[in-house]
Structure formats: C-alpha cells, structure tokens
Scaffold this active site. Structure first.
Site, short mmCIF file in Angstrom:
data_model
loop_
_atom_site.label_atom_id
_atom_site.label_comp_id
_atom_site.label_asym_id
_atom_site.label_seq_id
_atom_site.Cartn_x
_atom_site.Cartn_y
_atom_site.Cartn_z
N ARG A 155 0.84 -1.19 0.00
CA ARG A 155 0.00 0.00 0.00
C ARG A 155 0.87 1.24 0.00
NH1 ARG A 155 -4.53 0.03 4.55
NH2 ARG A 155 -2.67 0.20 5.84
N ASP A 177 0.54 -4.29 12.23
CA ASP A 177 1.03 -4.55 10.87
C ASP A 177 1.37 -6.04 10.75
OD1 ASP A 177 2.87 -4.90 8.61
OD2 ASP A 177 2.73 -2.73 8.45
N ASP A 209 4.94 -6.95 9.29
CA ASP A 209 6.03 -6.67 10.24
C ASP A 209 6.02 -7.67 11.39
OD1 ASP A 209 7.16 -4.57 8.91
OD2 ASP A 209 5.99 -3.04 9.95
N THR A 222 -1.43 7.39 -0.17
CA THR A 222 -2.75 7.28 -0.83
C THR A 222 -3.52 6.05 -0.38
OG1 THR A 222 -1.86 5.94 -2.62
CG2 THR A 222 -1.76 8.33 -2.90
C1 PRP Z 1 -1.07 -5.17 4.24
C2 PRP Z 1 -1.90 -6.44 4.25
C3 PRP Z 1 -2.73 -6.29 3.01
C4 PRP Z 1 -2.96 -4.81 2.95
C5 PRP Z 1 -4.35 -4.54 3.43
O1 PRP Z 1 -0.02 -5.26 3.38
O2 PRP Z 1 -1.14 -7.61 4.29
O3 PRP Z 1 -2.09 -6.75 1.84
O4 PRP Z 1 -2.02 -4.20 3.83
O5 PRP Z 1 -4.67 -3.22 3.29
P1 PRP Z 1 -5.80 -2.73 2.28
O6 PRP Z 1 -6.98 -3.62 2.48
O7 PRP Z 1 -6.05 -1.32 2.75
O8 PRP Z 1 -5.26 -2.75 0.90
P2 PRP Z 1 1.08 -4.10 3.26
O9 PRP Z 1 0.68 -3.11 2.22
O10 PRP Z 1 1.34 -3.54 4.63
O11 PRP Z 1 2.33 -4.84 2.69
P3 PRP Z 1 3.22 -6.00 3.36
O12 PRP Z 1 2.36 -7.23 3.50
O13 PRP Z 1 4.31 -6.18 2.37
O14 PRP Z 1 3.72 -5.50 4.69
N1 URA Z 2 -2.22 -3.90 6.93
C1 URA Z 2 -1.88 -4.45 8.11
O1 URA Z 2 -0.90 -5.19 8.18
N2 URA Z 2 -2.61 -4.16 9.18
C2 URA Z 2 -3.68 -3.37 9.13
O2 URA Z 2 -4.33 -3.14 10.16
C3 URA Z 2 -4.03 -2.80 7.89
C4 URA Z 2 -3.29 -3.10 6.79
#
Ligand code: PRP
Ligand code: URA
Length: 209
Positions: free
Chosen positions: A104, A200, A203, A108
């Site tokens: 994400r 997160d 993480d 935005t």
């Molecule tokens: C997180 C999660 C989803 C997304 C959800 O990923 O694992 O893919 O956010 O958010 P949304 O419904 O608002 O799109 P992130 O973008 O943090 O990436 P990562 O898994 O690489 O940490």
């Molecule tokens: N992605 C995450 O990992 N946690 C949240 O709460 C939202 C998006």
C-alpha cells in the site's frame, strides 16, 4: 453483509485473541497465523466436490468417496499472505501456489503491484486468495481483478481480520467473491490500520519492526 462467513470456532477465536496481543512475539505469531489458516481452510474447502469410488479394505469392498480432482490454487498477497500458505498446503497438498506482490502506498493507501507469478493453468483452477488483513480492501480487490483478467472464474478470499470498509469494497467490486474471516472489526485509523486489529501483519510475521 453479503457473502461473508465469520468463523466462530472456539479454537480459531482463541488463537486470534493470542494473535492480536501486542506481547505475542514473531515466532508464536507465525505459528498462530499458520494454525488459524489451517483451521479456516477446513471451512473454506467445505464445498469441494467428491466422487464415489470402490476401495478394497483388508476385509471387503467399501463404496466410499474421494475428492473429484477439481484443480485448486492458493494465491497469497505478499508479504503477509505468505504466513497463511503452510496451513493451507497442509490441507491441500496438491494445490498450486501463485504469488501477487502488492504494497500500500502509505500516503494514498492505493495498492502498488510489484510482482506476479501464477500457475500456467490458473484459469482452470478454483482459487483462494490469502491475506491476513482486509483493511480498505484495495489490495485484495486489485489482486482479485488481476486474477479475473487472467480468466479465473471461481475465487474466494480468506483473511483473518476484515474491516467493515474492506468487506463493503469487495462486495461492491466483486459481488461473486465470498469472504472468509475470523473477525470483523469496526473501523480503520487515519493510516488505514484496522482498529483494534493486530497491527502490521507483515512486520509482526517477519520481525521487520
Ligand atoms: C497489508 C496487508 C494487506 C494490505 C491490506 O499489506 O497484508 O495486503 O495491507 O490493506 P488494504 O486492504 O487497505 O489494501 P502491506 O501493504 O502492509 O504490505 P506488506 O504485507 O508487504 O507489509
Ligand atoms: N495492513 C496491516 O498489516 N494491518 C492493518 O491493520 C491494515 C493493513
């Protein structure tokens, strides 16, 4: 809420509570994500079709049932969806695994695609998309749209925690897609994190913060 199945099995709910706890460390977090995914996978696969067969037991012949052989695929959204793969593969060792890399944009909150590798015959498979968090729904919706562009007709979405906003987005963009989750949380904070959520997921799974 249309097409949403909340898994209220006591084991799933117990493990989800441990997962939410800020004191749960990376190793246990990873184990819990895998265990919950396997337990949820049991329900997600409930409609798999069977065929009748005859099996010779040591003392007779049983008319019984086995999976009819419909091809399955699982598609984790990177990174956090990776934590759900092992649990699902324990139930579906024959499934092929595709990967869709999305992150994400922190300003935005729009999903940015950076990787994609799918089974060559993905269009013939029933696909379960894996991502622990359905927040705004942007990432899951984009992944599902991409799979549909590749010809996939049967898609389910499996997440651990879904927000109401995320469910609304998937229902609007993809009314044909059922959502399986362990909890529905009320809202998002100003950074798009699910409240109360679990923080997160990427993480916490990989120890990057
Ligand atoms: C997180 C999660 C989803 C997304 C959800 O990923 O694992 O893919 O956010 O958010 P949304 O419904 O608002 O799109 P992130 O973008 O943090 O990436 P990562 O898994 O690489 O940490
Ligand atoms: N992605 C995450 O990992 N946690 C949240 O709460 C939202 C998006």
């Amino acid at each position: 809420m249309d097409n949403v199945f909340v898994m209220d099995h006591p084991l799933i709910q117990h493990k989800l509570s441990l997962l939410r706890d800020k004191n749960t460390q990376t190793k246990e977090f990873r184990e819990l994500v895998s265990e919950i995914s396997m337990l949820m996978g049991y329900e997600v696969t409930r409609n798999m079709s069977l065929k009748e067969v005859e099996i010779e037991t040591p003392v007779g012949v049983a008319r019984t049932k086995v999976l009819s052989g419909k091809k399955m695929g699982i598609v984790p959204i990177l990174r956090a969806g990776l934590g759900m793969v092992d649990g699902m593969l324990k139930l579906l060792p024959m499934a092929r695994v595709g990967h869709i890399g999305l992150y994400r944009n922190p300003d935005t909150l729009e999903p940015v695609n950076y990787y994609c590798k799918l089974p060559f015959d993905v269009a013939e498979r029933d696909i379960v998309v894996l991502d622990p968090m359905l927040a705004t729904g942007g990432s899951a919706s984009a992944a599902i749209s991409y799979l549909k562009e590749k010809g996939v007709a049967h898609i389910k979405l499996m997440c651990l925690i879904a927000s109401k906003d995320g469910i609304k987005k998937i229902n609007e963009d993809h009314p044909d897609v059922s959502i399986y989750c362990a909890a529905v949380d009320e809202k998002l904070d100003s950074h798009g994190y699910i409240l109360p959520g679990l923080g997160d997921a990427g993480d916490r799974l990989f120890g990057t913060k």
